[in-house]
Every structure is written in C-alpha cells, then in structure tokens.
Design a protein around this motif. Structure first.
Motif, mmCIF file in Angstrom:
data_model
loop_
_atom_site.group_PDB
_atom_site.id
_atom_site.type_symbol
_atom_site.label_atom_id
_atom_site.label_comp_id
_atom_site.label_asym_id
_atom_site.label_seq_id
_atom_site.Cartn_x
_atom_site.Cartn_y
_atom_site.Cartn_z
ATOM 1 N N ASN A 1 -16.882 -48.378 -104.038
ATOM 2 C CA ASN A 1 -17.763 -48.403 -105.032
ATOM 3 C C ASN A 1 -18.696 -49.675 -104.608
ATOM 4 O OD1 ASN A 1 -17.409 -46.107 -106.624
ATOM 5 N ND2 ASN A 1 -15.902 -47.352 -108.153
ATOM 6 N N ASN A 2 -17.897 -50.859 -103.886
ATOM 7 C CA ASN A 2 -18.875 -51.786 -103.686
ATOM 8 C C ASN A 2 -19.788 -51.532 -102.532
ATOM 9 O OD1 ASN A 2 -17.680 -53.692 -105.502
ATOM 10 N ND2 ASN A 2 -16.015 -54.361 -104.498
ATOM 11 N N SER B 1 -6.632 -50.257 -104.526
ATOM 12 C CA SER B 1 -8.025 -50.846 -104.432
ATOM 13 C C SER B 1 -9.147 -49.947 -103.822
ATOM 14 C CB SER B 1 -7.575 -51.938 -103.502
ATOM 15 O OG SER B 1 -7.339 -51.719 -102.418
ATOM 16 N N PHE B 2 -8.757 -48.515 -103.132
ATOM 17 C CA PHE B 2 -9.598 -47.798 -102.825
ATOM 18 C C PHE B 2 -10.964 -47.718 -103.360
ATOM 19 C CE2 PHE B 2 -11.473 -43.782 -101.587
ATOM 20 C CZ PHE B 2 -11.387 -43.993 -99.944
ATOM 21 N N MET C 1 -4.659 -51.908 -101.164
ATOM 22 C CA MET C 1 -3.873 -51.959 -102.054
ATOM 23 C C MET C 1 -4.061 -53.676 -102.480
ATOM 24 S SD MET C 1 0.462 -51.243 -102.138
ATOM 25 C CE MET C 1 0.453 -49.854 -102.305
ATOM 26 N N THR C 2 -3.690 -53.880 -103.866
ATOM 27 C CA THR C 2 -3.716 -55.370 -103.960
ATOM 28 C C THR C 2 -2.636 -55.932 -103.908
ATOM 29 O OG1 THR C 2 -3.310 -54.999 -106.418
ATOM 30 C CG2 THR C 2 -5.683 -54.706 -105.769
ATOM 31 N N VAL C 3 -2.453 -57.473 -104.090
ATOM 32 C CA VAL C 3 -1.520 -58.140 -103.789
ATOM 33 C C VAL C 3 -0.275 -57.920 -104.556
ATOM 34 C CG1 VAL C 3 -1.840 -60.050 -105.136
ATOM 35 C CG2 VAL C 3 -0.569 -60.404 -103.140
ATOM 36 N N ASN D 1 -18.191 -52.965 -90.733
ATOM 37 C CA ASN D 1 -17.308 -52.197 -90.058
ATOM 38 C C ASN D 1 -16.208 -51.742 -91.356
ATOM 39 O OD1 ASN D 1 -18.481 -52.507 -87.500
ATOM 40 N ND2 ASN D 1 -17.151 -54.411 -87.229
ATOM 41 N N ILE D 2 -15.960 -50.272 -91.313
ATOM 42 C CA ILE D 2 -15.285 -49.869 -92.219
ATOM 43 C C ILE D 2 -14.011 -49.262 -91.415
ATOM 44 C CG2 ILE D 2 -14.873 -48.006 -93.976
ATOM 45 C CD1 ILE D 2 -17.837 -47.684 -94.313
ATOM 46 N N ARG D 3 -13.006 -50.288 -91.705
ATOM 47 C CA ARG D 3 -11.799 -50.057 -90.735
ATOM 48 C C ARG D 3 -10.786 -49.030 -91.502
ATOM 49 N NH1 ARG D 3 -8.523 -54.538 -87.464
ATOM 50 N NH2 ARG D 3 -6.619 -53.171 -87.136
ATOM 51 N N ASN D 4 -10.183 -48.212 -90.820
ATOM 52 C CA ASN D 4 -9.155 -47.184 -91.178
ATOM 53 C C ASN D 4 -7.919 -47.462 -90.360
ATOM 54 O OD1 ASN D 4 -8.214 -43.847 -90.537
ATOM 55 N ND2 ASN D 4 -7.806 -44.796 -92.463
ATOM 56 N N ASN D 5 -6.950 -47.938 -90.931
ATOM 57 C CA ASN D 5 -5.428 -48.127 -90.240
ATOM 58 C C ASN D 5 -4.859 -46.787 -90.612
ATOM 59 O OD1 ASN D 5 -6.341 -51.215 -90.849
ATOM 60 N ND2 ASN D 5 -5.077 -50.838 -89.316
#
Length: 236
Positions: A14-15, A8-9, A1-3, A29-33
């Motif tokens: 895509n990046n 933003s996902f 999520m943006t500020v 490292n692709i982090r998942n909270n």
C-alpha cells in the motif's frame, strides 16, 4: 514480517501504491527473497499488474540464506547453482513482464560488485553502539570492530577493521587475471575470504552469459536504463 511476528506485506504494498500515485522522482528496488516453495511466477505477475510501466520501480531477486540463529538449520533454502539459476530465470521473466532489473547492470560497472563491508567508510551501528562491518555476521566476534562513544567518537579495533578492507586479491593470481576484476576487485564478499579463505566470486561473474542476455533484453525494452546513476553496491 514485523519484529513482533505480525504481517507487513499489505502495508508495504500500500505504501508503494501511494508512492506510485505521486510525481516524486525516486528509485525503488522491490526485493524478493525466495525459498524452494516461493511462487515466483505469480509474484512477478502481481508486480507487473501493480508497477510495470513506472520505471521508478525495479525488482531484485535473491535467495533466502542461512545466516545464523537457532532455527537456521531448519530453513528450506536454495543454494549454489540452483539458487543462481532460479534468480536469473526470475530476472528474465520480470524484464519480459515490463519490470526492469537495473541492479544487474550496476553490478557490472567498475567497482559495482564490491561489497559494502569492504569499503573503508562503510560501518554498521548496532542499537548498543557496537560497530560492525557486515550486516550478516552479527554474532561473529571478528565483525564487532569497535564502539561508538556517547560523544560520537569511534573506538575502532583496527586489527579487526583491517580484515574487511585489506584486499587480498592483490596477492591472488586468479583475481589479477580475471575479466571481472574491474567490477569486484576480489572484494565481492570479504566475509567468505575471512571465514573460508576461498575466493568470493560474484554470482554475476559465474553466470555472465545469462546476465548479458538479460541485460540485452532489458536494453531493448528500457533503452537508457543503463545510464542511470548507481544506487547499490553488492546487496547479497
């Protein structure tokens, strides 16, 4: 999520896809909270479809935490042993789906579980020039250790600074005898010691048998991963 609250996902994914299509040598490292309602299984399947087979991408699971703020008490979070169980189960599932978890190995290396906030030369610079040691306790006065002046000089309150870097584990008999001491030196989370006076044992130590099973599974699937350079300290 943006500020501003926007999504933003898709932008992030895509990046990452664009990076995957390059021959650049990198490590991400692709982090998942996760929280109690997170569909971890489907997220792992999604990541497996997108990134398995490309060893430049690694995954990293951590629970959402209550770190302060007006809405803190309303957050649904996984805590304690439940959170650790979910995290390690996700790690094992990811490895079996062809997604390496290199950070587990890094945490077991000498000094690998020392928190960045316990390292003398690690500082956080706020937008107004305030200096912090920890990225979590931003509202705590003891974490505001000084200012960076306009000329770049640091004005540091060394009494507050010392709270973070002086290793109380040297006086802790349990830490002195612990098998995990080479990795954390009792400094896995100085914030815990400062706020509660209790011993901050790393999650990896508390579940060492499960961690070693995951690392063995990873070694079988990705031999040589353990020899890669370290990229993280303790990213709690």
């Amino acid at each position: 999520m943006t500020v501003t609250g926007g999504k933003s996902f898709n932008t992030i994914i895509n990046n990452l896809r664009e990076l995957k299509n390059t021959d650049i040598n990198f490590k991400i490292n692709i982090r998942n909270n996760f929280h109690p309602k997170t569909d971890i299984d489907n997220f792992i399947k999604f990541l497996q479809k997108e990134f398995s087979g490309d060893l430049r991408f690694n995954v990293y699971f951590r629970p959402v935490g209550q770190w302060g703020g007006e809405n803190d008490e309303n957050l649904e979070v996984c805590k304690g042993k439940e959170a650790n169980k979910i995290m390690l189960e996700a790690d094992m599932k990811a490895v079996k789906q062809g997604l390496p978890i290199v950070t587990l190995n890094e945490f077991l290396q000498p000094l690998g579980s020392i928190c960045y906030a316990a390292k003398p030369h690690s500082l956080v610079i706020g937008a107004d020039g305030t200096l912090y040691k920890c990225t979590v306790a931003l509202e705590s006065d003891f974490n505001k250790i000084g200012k960076i002046n306009k000329n770049g000089d640091l004005d540091i309150d060394y009494d507050k600074y010392a709270l973070w870097i002086l290793n109380e584990a040297e006086e802790d008999d349990v830490c002195q005898k612990c098998f995990f001491r080479p990795s954390c030196h009792g400094s896995a989370c100085p914030l815990v010691r400062i706020e509660s006076g209790t011993r901050p044992c790393p999650k990896e130590k508390e579940s060492i048998k499960e961690v070693l099973k995951i690392l063995w599974e990873q070694h079988k699937k990705f031999p040589g991963k353990a020899a890669e350079p370290m990229t993280v300290g303790n990213m709690d």
